[in-house]
Design a protein around this motif. Structure first.
Motif, PDB file in Angstrom:
ATOM      1  N   LEU A 122       0.848  -1.177   0.000  1.00 41.40           N
ATOM      2  CA  LEU A 122       0.000   0.000   0.000  1.00 41.40           C
ATOM      3  C   LEU A 122       0.889   1.234   0.000  1.00 41.40           C
ATOM      4  N   VAL A 123       0.531   2.195  -0.820  1.00 36.89           N
ATOM      5  CA  VAL A 123       1.340   3.408  -0.947  1.00 36.89           C
ATOM      6  C   VAL A 123       0.434   4.619  -0.821  1.00 36.89           C
ATOM      7  N   LEU A 124       0.836   5.578   0.026  1.00 42.34           N
ATOM      8  CA  LEU A 124       0.112   6.837   0.151  1.00 42.34           C
ATOM      9  C   LEU A 124       0.805   7.876  -0.712  1.00 42.34           C
ATOM     10  N   GLU A 125       0.184   8.192  -1.839  1.00 44.87           N
ATOM     11  CA  GLU A 125       0.770   9.142  -2.774  1.00 44.87           C
ATOM     12  C   GLU A 125       0.241  10.547  -2.527  1.00 44.87           C
ATOM     13  N   GLY A 126       1.089  11.548  -2.752  1.00 43.81           N
ATOM     14  CA  GLY A 126       0.669  12.940  -2.650  1.00 43.81           C
ATOM     15  C   GLY A 126       1.473  13.758  -1.671  1.00 43.81           C
ATOM     16  N   ALA A 152     -10.414  -5.532  -1.739  1.00 49.72           N
ATOM     17  CA  ALA A 152     -10.070  -6.839  -1.182  1.00 49.72           C
ATOM     18  C   ALA A 152      -8.811  -6.770  -0.337  1.00 49.72           C
ATOM     19  N   VAL A 153      -7.880  -5.890  -0.722  1.00 54.23           N
ATOM     20  CA  VAL A 153      -6.618  -5.770   0.010  1.00 54.23           C
ATOM     21  C   VAL A 153      -6.864  -5.178   1.394  1.00 54.23           C
ATOM     22  N   ILE A 154      -7.656  -4.124   1.440  1.00 51.52           N
ATOM     23  CA  ILE A 154      -7.861  -3.402   2.700  1.00 51.52           C
ATOM     24  C   ILE A 154      -8.905  -4.064   3.597  1.00 51.52           C
ATOM     25  N   LEU A 155      -9.959  -4.575   2.995  1.00 46.71           N
ATOM     26  CA  LEU A 155     -11.076  -5.070   3.798  1.00 46.71           C
ATOM     27  C   LEU A 155     -10.908  -6.517   4.237  1.00 46.71           C
ATOM     28  N   LEU A 156     -10.202  -7.323   3.443  1.00 43.66           N
ATOM     29  CA  LEU A 156     -10.125  -8.752   3.734  1.00 43.66           C
ATOM     30  C   LEU A 156      -8.806  -9.184   4.362  1.00 43.66           C
ATOM     31  N   GLU A 157      -7.787  -8.346   4.272  1.00 44.31           N
ATOM     32  CA  GLU A 157      -6.483  -8.710   4.827  1.00 44.31           C
ATOM     33  C   GLU A 157      -6.214  -7.854   6.061  1.00 44.31           C
ATOM     34  N   LYS A 158      -6.205  -8.482   7.212  1.00 43.44           N
ATOM     35  CA  LYS A 158      -6.110  -7.777   8.492  1.00 43.44           C
ATOM     36  C   LYS A 158      -4.856  -6.918   8.583  1.00 43.44           C
ATOM     37  N   MET A 159      -3.708  -7.458   8.137  1.00 42.61           N
ATOM     38  CA  MET A 159      -2.457  -6.707   8.224  1.00 42.61           C
ATOM     39  C   MET A 159      -2.465  -5.498   7.293  1.00 42.61           C
ATOM     40  N   GLN A 160      -3.073  -5.652   6.120  1.00 41.15           N
ATOM     41  CA  GLN A 160      -3.140  -4.539   5.178  1.00 41.15           C
ATOM     42  C   GLN A 160      -4.090  -3.455   5.667  1.00 41.15           C
ATOM     43  N   LYS A 161      -5.160  -3.866   6.313  1.00 38.45           N
ATOM     44  CA  LYS A 161      -6.074  -2.886   6.902  1.00 38.45           C
ATOM     45  C   LYS A 161      -5.339  -2.045   7.944  1.00 38.45           C
ATOM     46  N   ALA A 162      -4.602  -2.711   8.799  1.00 39.83           N
ATOM     47  CA  ALA A 162      -3.833  -1.999   9.824  1.00 39.83           C
ATOM     48  C   ALA A 162      -2.790  -1.092   9.190  1.00 39.83           C
ATOM     49  N   LYS A 163      -2.186  -1.567   8.089  1.00 44.40           N
ATOM     50  CA  LYS A 163      -1.179  -0.762   7.387  1.00 44.40           C
ATOM     51  C   LYS A 163      -1.802   0.500   6.796  1.00 44.40           C
ATOM     52  N   ALA A 164      -2.989   0.358   6.189  1.00 44.25           N
ATOM     53  CA  ALA A 164      -3.664   1.512   5.590  1.00 44.25           C
ATOM     54  C   ALA A 164      -3.962   2.565   6.643  1.00 44.25           C
ATOM     55  N   ILE A 165      -4.463   2.145   7.772  1.00 44.57           N
ATOM     56  CA  ILE A 165      -4.772   3.080   8.852  1.00 44.57           C
ATOM     57  C   ILE A 165      -3.497   3.737   9.369  1.00 44.57           C
ATOM     58  N   ASP A 166      -2.442   2.943   9.512  1.00 44.89           N
ATOM     59  CA  ASP A 166      -1.179   3.481  10.014  1.00 44.89           C
ATOM     60  C   ASP A 166      -0.582   4.513   9.058  1.00 44.89           C
ATOM     61  N   LEU A 167      -0.664   4.254   7.743  1.00 47.24           N
ATOM     62  CA  LEU A 167      -0.132   5.203   6.759  1.00 47.24           C
ATOM     63  C   LEU A 167      -0.821   6.564   6.884  1.00 47.24           C
ATOM     64  N   TYR A 190     -20.572  -4.209   5.479  1.00 42.71           N
ATOM     65  CA  TYR A 190     -20.338  -4.090   6.921  1.00 42.71           C
ATOM     66  C   TYR A 190     -18.841  -3.914   7.203  1.00 42.71           C
ATOM     67  N   MET A 191     -18.001  -4.689   6.514  1.00 41.92           N
ATOM     68  CA  MET A 191     -16.555  -4.594   6.714  1.00 41.92           C
ATOM     69  C   MET A 191     -16.035  -3.225   6.286  1.00 41.92           C
ATOM     70  N   ALA A 192     -16.610  -2.679   5.214  1.00 43.33           N
ATOM     71  CA  ALA A 192     -16.197  -1.358   4.746  1.00 43.33           C
ATOM     72  C   ALA A 192     -16.506  -0.287   5.777  1.00 43.33           C
ATOM     73  N   LEU A 193     -17.698  -0.354   6.343  1.00 44.20           N
ATOM     74  CA  LEU A 193     -18.070   0.609   7.368  1.00 44.20           C
ATOM     75  C   LEU A 193     -17.209   0.439   8.616  1.00 44.20           C
ATOM     76  N   GLN A 194     -16.862  -0.798   8.938  1.00 41.03           N
ATOM     77  CA  GLN A 194     -15.991  -1.044  10.082  1.00 41.03           C
ATOM     78  C   GLN A 194     -14.605  -0.448   9.869  1.00 41.03           C
ATOM     79  N   PHE A 195     -14.122  -0.493   8.635  1.00 37.99           N
ATOM     80  CA  PHE A 195     -12.826   0.122   8.338  1.00 37.99           C
ATOM     81  C   PHE A 195     -12.867   1.617   8.613  1.00 37.99           C
TER      82      PHE A 195
END
Length: 430
Positions: A145-149, A179-194, A228-233
């Protein structure tokens, strides 16, 4: 909402970002009720021979002038307005720039492709509680996951706005595969951390998150479990931001979420529903409601008919269990457009967004007669170029004032797309 149909936000030369409002459906409902009289009116006016020509002009900077009186005191907020009057007055603003007419929060978007907005944000920061530079995209890069800008960041500009009391909350568009953000727990945490880390490192006061349109495209909203998973994110991101204090405001970092306005009487899966709002409300600080782009090239008409704005608020704030239903109205930033549209009325369909500069150029060259549409409560005019008739809908002081009155009545804030695209004296109504 479906993929991009046109870009109301960028200049029309190449061409709103990923959050484009969907092309309105042609089915029966509120759309036909509001639009049919407008279409008839446009065709009648076209037959009468209103003419003009759109010729894109090179940038011609205007000198901002101040006056002792506001647009209200100068009697400019009215239905009967002329091209001559707009041309004479649009660069004249009240010298009392810090005096607010609108008491509730105001979120103002600023885009890198329309640099005038950066200057207007500083000039009118006393009227703008939140300023959202459109800087970031969270994307998938293979398995990362990459945060561009980050290159858009302007530390001096951000610091100056914060010192004037505005909260700087850059927009982040969630472009990454769901699918990357909502279904993969580590990637979800990474997105939030970024996102949280960028706010902490740059000293932001939070963010504006945009993801609903992408989730609609990928079918996330059609699947109850994924929805539901999207709203939870979104909730988890809000909770993470709330756990950190802003350096400039001594408050927690804020999360404002971009949501579409309901299009029809019956809500679809792609619509943001009242129950979605209830599910997110405790973890968020606001919702940026896109009550603009009601019409498009396939069905030309007004930008934001007032009846549709009212319908959107009534629908969104009618959730069961939220008694009274307006408990959450204070969280809504009601969308206000500072741009307009130029639509083709003959020889097929087409057209797109225009900025204040384009609008002023048309008035300067052709001095068209502005008409007031009683159904949408917006001004428009007709012009012709090489046998092709066009309809131009652009905000005026009167149309803006009526929508601000509606926001006051509901107790909502405002979200303006975007402050570099309008006319200077628009800020007098804020």
């Amino acid at each position: 909402m479906p993929p991009r149909r046109r870009d109301r936000r960028r200049p029309r030369d190449p061409s709103p970002p990923p959050s484009d409002a969907r092309a309105p459906p042609s089915a029966s409902g509120i759309r036909l009720t509001l639009l049919a009289p407008v279409v008839v009116l446009l065709l009648v006016l076209a037959a009468l021979g209103f003419s003009g020509r759109l010729s894109r002009s090179p940038p011609h900077p205007q000198t901002l002038q101040t006056t002792a009186h506001s647009v209200y005191e100068r009697g400019l907020v009215k239905r009967d307005v002329s091209s001559r009057e707009i041309l004479a007055e649009h660069t004249r603003i009240s010298e009392k720039r810090s005096q607010r007419q609108f008491p509730n929060p105001v979120l103002a978007y600023v885009t890198p492709w329309n640099s005038k907005g950066y200057d207007m944000a500083k000039l009118f920061s006393a009227k703008l509680t939140h300023i959202s530079p459109v800087w970031y995209d969270l994307k998938s890069d293979r398995n990362m996951l990459v945060l561009e800008g980050e290159h858009n960041f302007d530390a001096t500009w951000v610091s100056e706005l914060q010192s004037n009391g505005s909260l700087v909350v850059p927009r982040v568009v969630l472009e990454a595969f769901p699918a990357v953000i909502l279904l993969e727990k580590m990637q979800k945490a990474k997105a939030i951390d970024l996102i949280v880390s960028e706010c902490r490192d740059k000293g932001y006061d939070g963010i504006v998150l945009e993801s609903w349109s992408r989730w609609a495209v990928y079918g996330v909203l059609d699947d109850p479990e994924l929805r539901y998973m999207a709203l939870q994110f979104v909730k988890q991101l809000g909770e993470a931001l709330h756990s950190i204090s802003s350096k400039s405001s001594n408050r927690h970092l804020e999360l404002i979420y971009v949501i579409p306005a309901p299009r029809m009487q019956e809500l679809s899966n792609q619509d943001f529903r009242p129950e979605d709002l209830l599910q997110l409300a405790d973890a968020l600080d606001g919702f940026s409601l896109m009550t603009y782009d009601f019409s498009g090239p396939q069905n030309p008409g007004p930008n934001a008919p007032l009846k549709w704005v009212q319908h959107s608020l009534t629908t969104l704030l009618s959730a069961k269990g939220s008694s009274p239903s307006r408990n959450h109205s204070r969280m809504i930033f009601l969308g206000i457009n500072f741009y307009g549209n130029d639509f083709l009325l003959s020889r097929g369909s087409g057209g797109g967004a225009i900025t204040g500069r384009d609008f002023v150029h048309l008035l300067e060259k052709y001095k068209p007669s502005l008409q007031w549409d009683e159904k949408s409560l917006e001004h428009f005019f007709i012009y012709s170029h090489e046998g092709v008739r066009h309809a131009v809908f652009f905000p005026t002081l009167m149309s803006l004032s009526l929508r601000l009155d509606e926001a006051r009545n509901w107790g909502t804030g405002l979200s303006i797309w975007e402050i570099g695209q309008g006319l200077d004296y628009f800020f007098d109504v804020l």
